[in-house]
Design a protein around this motif. Structure first.
Motif, PDB file in Angstrom:
ATOM      1  N   TYR A 170      52.671  68.111  54.931  1.00 18.35           N
ATOM      2  CA  TYR A 170      52.831  66.803  55.278  1.00 18.35           C
ATOM      3  C   TYR A 170      53.499  66.489  56.652  1.00 18.35           C
ATOM      4  O   TYR A 170      53.830  66.850  57.481  1.00 18.35           O
ATOM      5  CB  TYR A 170      54.023  66.377  54.246  1.00 18.35           C
ATOM      6  CG  TYR A 170      53.392  66.456  52.812  1.00 18.35           C
ATOM      7  CD1 TYR A 170      52.853  65.436  52.153  1.00 18.35           C
ATOM      8  CD2 TYR A 170      53.695  67.628  52.149  1.00 18.35           C
ATOM      9  CE1 TYR A 170      52.272  65.654  50.920  1.00 18.35           C
ATOM     10  CE2 TYR A 170      53.295  67.623  51.011  1.00 18.35           C
ATOM     11  CZ  TYR A 170      52.693  66.864  50.361  1.00 18.35           C
ATOM     12  OH  TYR A 170      52.107  66.968  48.955  1.00 18.35           O
ATOM     13  N   ARG A 171      53.110  65.083  56.823  1.00 13.62           N
ATOM     14  CA  ARG A 171      53.277  64.393  58.337  1.00 13.62           C
ATOM     15  C   ARG A 171      54.839  64.432  58.568  1.00 13.62           C
ATOM     16  O   ARG A 171      55.490  64.892  59.436  1.00 13.62           O
ATOM     17  CB  ARG A 171      52.844  63.341  58.643  1.00 13.62           C
ATOM     18  CG  ARG A 171      53.349  62.385  59.690  1.00 13.62           C
ATOM     19  CD  ARG A 171      52.770  61.174  60.098  1.00 13.62           C
ATOM     20  NE  ARG A 171      53.161  60.183  61.056  1.00 13.62           N
ATOM     21  CZ  ARG A 171      53.761  60.396  62.113  1.00 13.62           C
ATOM     22  NH1 ARG A 171      53.128  61.433  62.594  1.00 13.62           N
ATOM     23  NH2 ARG A 171      54.382  59.537  62.983  1.00 13.62           N
ATOM     24  N   SER A 172      55.767  64.189  57.476  1.00 14.73           N
ATOM     25  CA  SER A 172      57.081  64.128  57.323  1.00 14.73           C
ATOM     26  C   SER A 172      57.495  65.064  56.236  1.00 14.73           C
ATOM     27  O   SER A 172      56.756  65.104  55.167  1.00 14.73           O
ATOM     28  CB  SER A 172      57.494  62.705  57.154  1.00 14.73           C
ATOM     29  OG  SER A 172      58.960  62.724  56.679  1.00 14.73           O
ATOM     30  N   PRO A 201      49.202  67.339  63.273  1.00 13.32           N
ATOM     31  CA  PRO A 201      49.141  66.542  62.219  1.00 13.32           C
ATOM     32  C   PRO A 201      50.375  66.234  61.451  1.00 13.32           C
ATOM     33  O   PRO A 201      50.455  65.429  60.596  1.00 13.32           O
ATOM     34  CB  PRO A 201      47.986  67.175  61.397  1.00 13.32           C
ATOM     35  CG  PRO A 201      48.153  68.426  61.817  1.00 13.32           C
ATOM     36  CD  PRO A 201      48.442  68.700  63.131  1.00 13.32           C
ATOM     37  N   GLY A 202      51.535  67.122  61.529  1.00  8.74           N
ATOM     38  CA  GLY A 202      52.374  67.009  60.689  1.00  8.74           C
ATOM     39  C   GLY A 202      53.653  68.027  61.020  1.00  8.74           C
ATOM     40  O   GLY A 202      53.452  68.895  61.787  1.00  8.74           O
ATOM     41  N   HIS A 247      52.407  72.857  66.183  1.00  6.62           N
ATOM     42  CA  HIS A 247      52.910  71.259  65.889  1.00  6.62           C
ATOM     43  C   HIS A 247      54.399  71.250  66.268  1.00  6.62           C
ATOM     44  O   HIS A 247      55.428  71.040  65.781  1.00  6.62           O
ATOM     45  CB  HIS A 247      52.931  70.790  64.566  1.00  6.62           C
ATOM     46  CG  HIS A 247      51.827  71.259  63.550  1.00  6.62           C
ATOM     47  ND1 HIS A 247      51.670  71.115  62.329  1.00  6.62           N
ATOM     48  CD2 HIS A 247      50.688  71.462  64.167  1.00  6.62           C
ATOM     49  CE1 HIS A 247      50.361  71.597  62.069  1.00  6.62           C
ATOM     50  NE2 HIS A 247      49.689  71.603  62.839  1.00  6.62           N
ATOM     51  N   ALA A 298      52.905  60.630  49.614  1.00 13.18           N
ATOM     52  CA  ALA A 298      52.307  60.987  51.051  1.00 13.18           C
ATOM     53  C   ALA A 298      51.165  61.919  50.647  1.00 13.18           C
ATOM     54  O   ALA A 298      51.051  62.433  49.809  1.00 13.18           O
ATOM     55  CB  ALA A 298      53.026  61.340  52.098  1.00 13.18           C
ATOM     56  N   GLU A 299      50.011  62.114  51.561  1.00 16.75           N
ATOM     57  CA  GLU A 299      49.000  62.864  51.609  1.00 16.75           C
ATOM     58  C   GLU A 299      49.406  64.000  52.507  1.00 16.75           C
ATOM     59  O   GLU A 299      49.963  63.830  53.591  1.00 16.75           O
ATOM     60  CB  GLU A 299      47.558  62.062  51.878  1.00 16.75           C
ATOM     61  CG  GLU A 299      47.327  60.929  51.334  1.00 16.75           C
ATOM     62  CD  GLU A 299      46.625  61.257  49.634  1.00 16.75           C
ATOM     63  OE1 GLU A 299      46.027  62.233  49.575  1.00 16.75           O
ATOM     64  OE2 GLU A 299      46.897  60.647  48.734  1.00 16.75           O
ATOM     65  N   ARG A 300      48.926  65.068  52.016  1.00 15.85           N
ATOM     66  CA  ARG A 300      48.833  66.384  52.887  1.00 15.85           C
ATOM     67  C   ARG A 300      48.066  65.972  54.377  1.00 15.85           C
ATOM     68  O   ARG A 300      47.018  65.373  54.151  1.00 15.85           O
ATOM     69  CB  ARG A 300      48.383  67.503  52.557  1.00 15.85           C
ATOM     70  CG  ARG A 300      49.369  68.270  51.712  1.00 15.85           C
ATOM     71  CD  ARG A 300      49.212  69.748  51.302  1.00 15.85           C
ATOM     72  NE  ARG A 300      50.500  70.175  50.831  1.00 15.85           N
ATOM     73  CZ  ARG A 300      50.613  70.387  49.627  1.00 15.85           C
ATOM     74  NH1 ARG A 300      49.644  70.377  48.742  1.00 15.85           N
ATOM     75  NH2 ARG A 300      51.762  71.125  49.546  1.00 15.85           N
ATOM     76  N   THR A 301      48.661  66.372  55.308  1.00 17.76           N
ATOM     77  CA  THR A 301      47.855  66.088  56.421  1.00 17.76           C
ATOM     78  C   THR A 301      47.312  67.412  57.272  1.00 17.76           C
ATOM     79  O   THR A 301      46.415  67.365  58.335  1.00 17.76           O
ATOM     80  CB  THR A 301      48.769  65.503  57.762  1.00 17.76           C
ATOM     81  OG1 THR A 301      49.989  66.171  57.930  1.00 17.76           O
ATOM     82  CG2 THR A 301      48.986  63.982  57.301  1.00 17.76           C
ATOM     83  N   PHE A 302      47.732  68.519  56.612  1.00 15.39           N
ATOM     84  CA  PHE A 302      47.168  69.940  57.105  1.00 15.39           C
ATOM     85  C   PHE A 302      47.451  70.879  55.921  1.00 15.39           C
ATOM     86  O   PHE A 302      48.332  70.444  55.231  1.00 15.39           O
ATOM     87  CB  PHE A 302      47.749  70.591  58.232  1.00 15.39           C
ATOM     88  CG  PHE A 302      48.998  70.912  58.306  1.00 15.39           C
ATOM     89  CD1 PHE A 302      49.672  71.823  57.895  1.00 15.39           C
ATOM     90  CD2 PHE A 302      50.100  69.811  58.529  1.00 15.39           C
ATOM     91  CE1 PHE A 302      50.830  72.190  58.097  1.00 15.39           C
ATOM     92  CE2 PHE A 302      51.610  70.103  58.502  1.00 15.39           C
ATOM     93  CZ  PHE A 302      51.943  71.253  58.276  1.00 15.39           C
ATOM     94  N   SER A 303      46.891  71.965  55.969  1.00 17.34           N
ATOM     95  CA  SER A 303      46.830  73.074  54.998  1.00 17.34           C
ATOM     96  C   SER A 303      47.679  74.048  55.588  1.00 17.34           C
ATOM     97  O   SER A 303      47.579  74.903  56.521  1.00 17.34           O
ATOM     98  CB  SER A 303      45.278  73.511  54.955  1.00 17.34           C
ATOM     99  OG  SER A 303      45.830  74.861  54.067  1.00 17.34           O
TER     100      SER A 303
END
Length: 135
Positions: free
Chosen positions: A95-97, A88-89, A63, A113-118
């Motif tokens: 998370y993205r941020s 994605p983050g 990333h 926020a929602e998680r964007t990756f594991s």
């Protein structure tokens, strides 16, 4: 322009902002060498205070942060790095941020926020020798 690295023991804060959305993604620190590498490569490189070494954002996750613009504050002791994030983050928690929590009136954190990756998949030991990109 000379960046005032000496004011804070050789490091300056670098606020990372998504160029397209304006969202603040993270805060890292740069020394003169990481700043020069960031400028030369066009990808964000930080100085890890905990590991006492340079680290390129994305070296284990993929990333990467592509530099669009670097701005310097009025005292030349803080940077605003506007980026085009690849992936994605940016947060090692998935998370993205890194700013995915808000404090309520009592000071308790609330995830906003929602998680964007594991993180378990991205930072799996088989993929990298470092478990996560630590600041």
């Amino acid at each position: 322009m000379e960046i005032a690295f000496e004011k804070s023991g050789g490091l300056v804060p670098a606020i990372i902002q998504d160029e397209a959305s304006g969202e603040v993604l993270m805060l890292g620190f740069m020394n003169a060498e990481s700043f020069e590498l960031t400028q030369r490569t066009g990808e964000v490189v930080f100085f890890s205070r905990s590991r006492k070494q340079l680290w390129k954002k994305g070296e284990s996750s993929g990333h990467v942060l592509k530099v669009a613009d670097i701005r310097v504050d009025c005292d030349a002791d803080a940077l605003l790095v506007r980026v085009n994030p690849i992936g994605p983050g940016v947060c090692h928690e998935g998370y993205r941020s890194c700013f995915f929590r808000s404090l309520n009136g009592e000071g308790a954190p609330l995830v906003i926020a929602e998680r964007t990756f594991s993180p378990q998949v991205v930072y799996a030991p088989a993929k990298s020798s470092s478990a996560k990109e630590a600041k």
